[in-house]
Design an enzyme around this catalytic site. Structure first.
Site, PDB file in Angstrom:
ATOM      1  N   CYS A 113      36.387  50.778 -41.899  1.00  0.00           N
ATOM      2  CA  CYS A 113      35.913  50.423 -40.546  1.00  0.00           C
ATOM      3  C   CYS A 113      35.311  51.604 -39.795  1.00  0.00           C
ATOM      4  CB  CYS A 113      37.066  49.827 -39.743  1.00  0.00           C
ATOM      5  SG  CYS A 113      37.763  48.370 -40.525  1.00  0.00           S
ATOM      6  N   HIS A 249      36.199  50.353 -31.992  1.00  0.00           N
ATOM      7  CA  HIS A 249      36.202  49.439 -33.139  1.00  0.00           C
ATOM      8  C   HIS A 249      36.902  48.158 -32.711  1.00  0.00           C
ATOM      9  CE1 HIS A 249      36.630  47.627 -36.944  1.00  0.00           C
ATOM     10  NE2 HIS A 249      37.893  47.974 -37.144  1.00  0.00           N
ATOM     11  N   ASN A 279      36.845  41.213 -36.583  1.00  0.00           N
ATOM     12  CA  ASN A 279      36.765  42.585 -37.101  1.00  0.00           C
ATOM     13  C   ASN A 279      35.668  42.630 -38.172  1.00  0.00           C
ATOM     14  OD1 ASN A 279      37.055  45.033 -38.380  1.00  0.00           O
ATOM     15  ND2 ASN A 279      39.289  44.900 -38.603  1.00  0.00           N
TER      16      ASN A 279
END
Ligand code: COA
Length: 322
Positions: A113, A249, A279
């Site tokens: 990520c 994030h 996500n």
């Protein structure tokens, strides 16, 4: 001193939208559980034949248009992704060819990520070394193809997308500083058990899936993101009151709220897309950036803190003036 500055951004989300109600029909879950534990309401899912480079090309074109550059101008491509189309050649070369970009360095960075933060920081270093005049930086993911759609503990979290930025030289920042980190001792908390040199030939459909100890990931994420954000501000001599926007994030609303709280930032200064995107791993930060630039919240000259955390663990932050 040469600095780098983001000249334009773009994003692309696959057309298909999967809501929490859709997931209720697939696994034993509820809209209420997903919303309260994660903040996610819907996510975009790539089509069966849609690949990460398909998403990259569309996001890159939007960023190039926004920056007023063409394929002829681009002289560096860096893509953060964990879900490239192929094991090789690397996805940046596929994107390069499809956009008609001339021969130049083109490579991908795998930092889960944190991929876009690593990619943007790398492009910034190329810029400071005088090795690029126009970098295309992308964070992109079709993570839905790694998801086990029968595992309720992970399938409700993720989505697909791509976010891109065109980075050009500037006389003043631009990117003020970046901080990258990783600690491989946490591999077991979040990983995908199959790769090019491990068990690929043995794996069948359903044999491999994202393995995650969600609770433990949560705790380390909150602590690490709070630390890296505080360290970035301290080392740059910036007080949190000077920050205009936090672009975190988008893993989980509760992680974002906890990070903002540790920084003493009001949620009004936080860009949120987790409700609409889920996500999207390396794509989440550049897509959130693009959303808020295009809707006019982020304005030229404002001070932004970008941060991310992912499998490895890896983490990173970028302090920049837009
Ligand atoms: N729907 C309904 N119930 C679910 C569920 C779902 N989709 N997923 C798990 N549950 C259940 C569990 O089975 C457990 O049931 P039990 O109490 O009967 O055993 C219960 O909900 C609580 O599970 P737990 O894992 O403790 O929940 P949580 O509050 O930690 O929330 C996450 C789970 C995954 C949302 C949370 O841990 C999280 O967000 N972690 C970080 C993950 C992340 O961001 N990863 C990416 C990092 S880049």
């Amino acid at each position: 001193m040469i600095y780098s500055r983001i000249e334009g951004t773009g994003r692309y989300l696959p057309e298909r939208i999967m809501t929490n109600a859709d997931l209720e029909k697939m696994v034993d879950t509820s809209d209420e559980w997903i919303r309260t534990r994660t903040g996610v309401e819907r996510r975009h899912i790539a089509g069966d034949d849609e690949t990460t480079s398909d998403l990259c090309v569309k996001a890159a074109q939007a960023a190039m248009d926004a920056a007023g550059v063409t394929a002829d101008d681009v002289d560096l491509i860096v893509i953060g992704t964990t879900t490239p189309d192929l094991i090789f050649p690397n996805i940046a070369t596929l994107v390069q060819h499809r956009l008609g970009i001339k021969p130049c360095p083109a490579f991908s960075i795998e930092a889960a990520c944190t991929g876009f933060i690593y990619a943007l920081s790398t492009a910034d270093k190329f810029m400071k070394a005088g090795e690029t005049e126009c970098a295309l930086v992308i964070g992109a993911e079709v993570i839905s193809k790694l998801v086990d759609w029968t595992d309720r503990s992970t399938c409700v979290l993720f989505g697909d997308g791509a976010g891109a930025a065109i980075v050009k030289p500037a006389d003043e920042p631009g990117i003020v500083s970046s901080h990258l980190g990783a600690d491989g001792q946490y591999k077991e908390l979040l990983y995908y058990p199959v790769g090019a040199s491990k068990d690929l030939a043995k794996a069948g459909v359903g044999d491999s899936k994202i393995l995650m100890k969600g609770n433990e990931v949560f705790k380390v994420a909150v602590k690490t993101l709070g630390n890296v954000a505080a360290q970035t501000l301290e080392e740059s001599g910036i007080d949190k009151s000077e920050l205009d926007w936090l672009i975190p994030h988008q893993a989980n609303m509760r992680i974002i709220q906890a990070t903002a709280k540790r920084l003493g930032l009001s949620m009004e200064k936080v860009i949120l897309t987790v409700q609409d995107h889920g996500n999207t791993s390396a794509a989440s930060v550049p897509m959130a950036l693009d959303v808020a630039i295009r809707d006019g919240r982020i304005k030229r000259g404002q001070l932004l803190l970008l941060e991310a955390f992912g499998g490895g663990f890896t983490w990173g932050s970028i302090l920049m003036r837009y």
